[in-house]
Design an enzyme around this catalytic site. Structure first.
Site, PDB file in Angstrom:
ATOM      1  N   CYS A 112      62.289  43.619 -31.278  1.00 14.70           N
ATOM      2  CA  CYS A 112      60.864  43.233 -31.230  1.00 14.70           C
ATOM      3  C   CYS A 112      59.940  44.439 -31.009  1.00 14.70           C
ATOM      4  CB  CYS A 112      60.645  42.180 -30.147  1.00 14.70           C
ATOM      5  SG  CYS A 112      61.495  42.536 -28.599  1.00 14.70           S
TER       6      CYS A 112
ATOM      7  N   HIS B 218      54.159  41.712 -26.512  1.00 14.54           N
ATOM      8  CA  HIS B 218      54.482  43.049 -26.005  1.00 14.54           C
ATOM      9  C   HIS B 218      53.311  44.002 -26.266  1.00 14.54           C
ATOM     10  CE1 HIS B 218      58.438  41.635 -25.448  1.00 14.54           C
ATOM     11  NE2 HIS B 218      59.094  42.277 -26.397  1.00 14.54           N
TER      12      HIS B 218
END
Ligand code: A2P
Length: 350
Positions: free
Chosen positions: A130, A254
């Site tokens: 990710c 994130h």
């Protein structure tokens, strides 16, 4: 395929699995039959796909008979065990785990960056980590326009990347704190590690296990996956990359602070902004006067990668900072996986 594909989602009950189901429902992929696979623990649960209630099944080698496409996110060891079986049965697998990412036979793909690699597949395509995906989405257009010498990244990673159980645990820790009780931890930072620490109201500079050189495996992944995607060589020294990965008490999305140096010393922040705004899948949110910059809360639920705080290092020509945010379960996982599958369908590679 005339009347659609038989698709299996491996790890359908997990944090990424739920997004794989909803992304697949919106995708340009004709689905004839969808099989939802998880562990024995979840067998018999029902989940909905396109308004249909489907029963979750325990994963066994027989689960992959007549399956054309597997979307996998049930952990590395589960992919190791079952994907070769699925490939033998004739399925193409898009794997969201790290199990096959460094296999030279396995393309590691972000469709906007290296879609052409899909043609090289032998049944398994790996979805990058990710944190790597959102960083490389922003670095790729800069690399192609100006060349890249070095990348130094610090991440601020949401708990959902550690799975549903870690996410639930952080919410319990927050509740314990509000109740004035001691916070307890049995999962964070890493399931199965020797020590556990609360993540709520805290920062944990450990994601995944430690390597002998003091880096975590998450940091290792960011370094080597970036090189494999941009340079086709996981150990290339053409771009120097180093990373510090930190788990933060954010639910979804994130953040990454990226410092990088380019070869073209003439490049300006105006040039960078222009290249970034033309990159499919990137949205530039960068207006300090309006306090406009990417945030996890505003990126959550979106497929795009957001870039802002683009600044020149005024003491080092050719060096810049930027701040990148993306939904780690969507562009960082389920959306990139389903997007790969859409490309496979469109390019007739299944
Ligand atoms: P289960 O819910 O039955 O444990 P997360 O990333 O949120 O932790 O989710 C992990 C996913 O992987 C879940 O769907 C989980 O199913 C699944 N899973 C874990 N172990 C296995 C296994 N041995 N076989 C198949 N699926 C598994």
């Amino acid at each position: 395929m005339m009347n659609g594909y038989n698709v299996a989602i491996l790890g359908a009950t997990g944090a990424v699995g739920g997004r794989l189901i909803s992304e697949l429902a919106q995708a340009n992929i004709p689905v004839k039959n969808l099989k939802l696979l998880a562990s024995k623990r979840s067998a018999g649960k029902t989940l909905s796909f396109n308004g249909q209630q489907l029963t979750v099944e325990e994963t066994t080698p027989a689960s992959f008979k007549n399956i054309d496409l597997v979307l996998a996110s049930a952990g590395g060891s589960v992919s190791q065990k079952f994907l070769p079986i699925a490939v033998n049965e004739g399925a193409v697998c898009v794997d969201n785990t790290s199990a096959f990412r460094m296999d030279p036979e396995v393309p590691l793909v972000i469709p906007e960056v290296n879609r052409a690699q899909l043609k090289q597949h032998h049944g398994i395509i790996a979805n990058p980590n990710c944190s790597t995906i959102q960083m490389v989405m922003a670095l790729a257009p800069i690399y192609h326009a100006f060349g890249l010498k070095q990348v130094i990244v610090s991440t601020y990673q949401a708990v959902s990347g550690a799975g549903q159980a870690a996410w639930n645990e952080m919410l319990e820790q927050a509740q314990q704190r509000l109740n004035d009780e001691p916070m307890t931890a049995a999962i964070t930072p890493v399931k199965g590690a020797d020590h556990h620490y609360p993540l709520a109201f805290n920062l944990l500079p450990q994601i995944d296990v430690f390597e002998d050189n003091g880096y975590t495996h998450e940091e290792w992944k960011m370094i080597h996956e970036t090189k494999k995607i941009l340079l086709n060589d996981m150990d290339s020294s053409d771009i120097k990359v180093t990373a510090t990965c930190v788990r933060v008490p954010v639910e979804l999305g994130h953040g990454e602070s990226v410092y990088f140096t380019v070869n073209d010393q003439q490049a300006t922040t105006v040039d960078l902004r222009q290249k970034l705004s033309k990159m499919p899948g990137i949205i530039v949110q960068d207006d300090p006067k309006q306090q406009l910059y990417p945030q996890p809360l505003t990126a959550a639920g979106k497929r795009a990668t957001y870039v802002g705080r683009i600044r020149a290092d005024e003491e080092n020509p050719g060096a810049f900072n930027m701040w990148i945010v993306a939904d780690n379960l969507l562009k960082g996982a389920a959306w990139n996986t389903v997007e790969i599958a859409e490309c496979l369908v469109e390019d007739k590679l299944i």
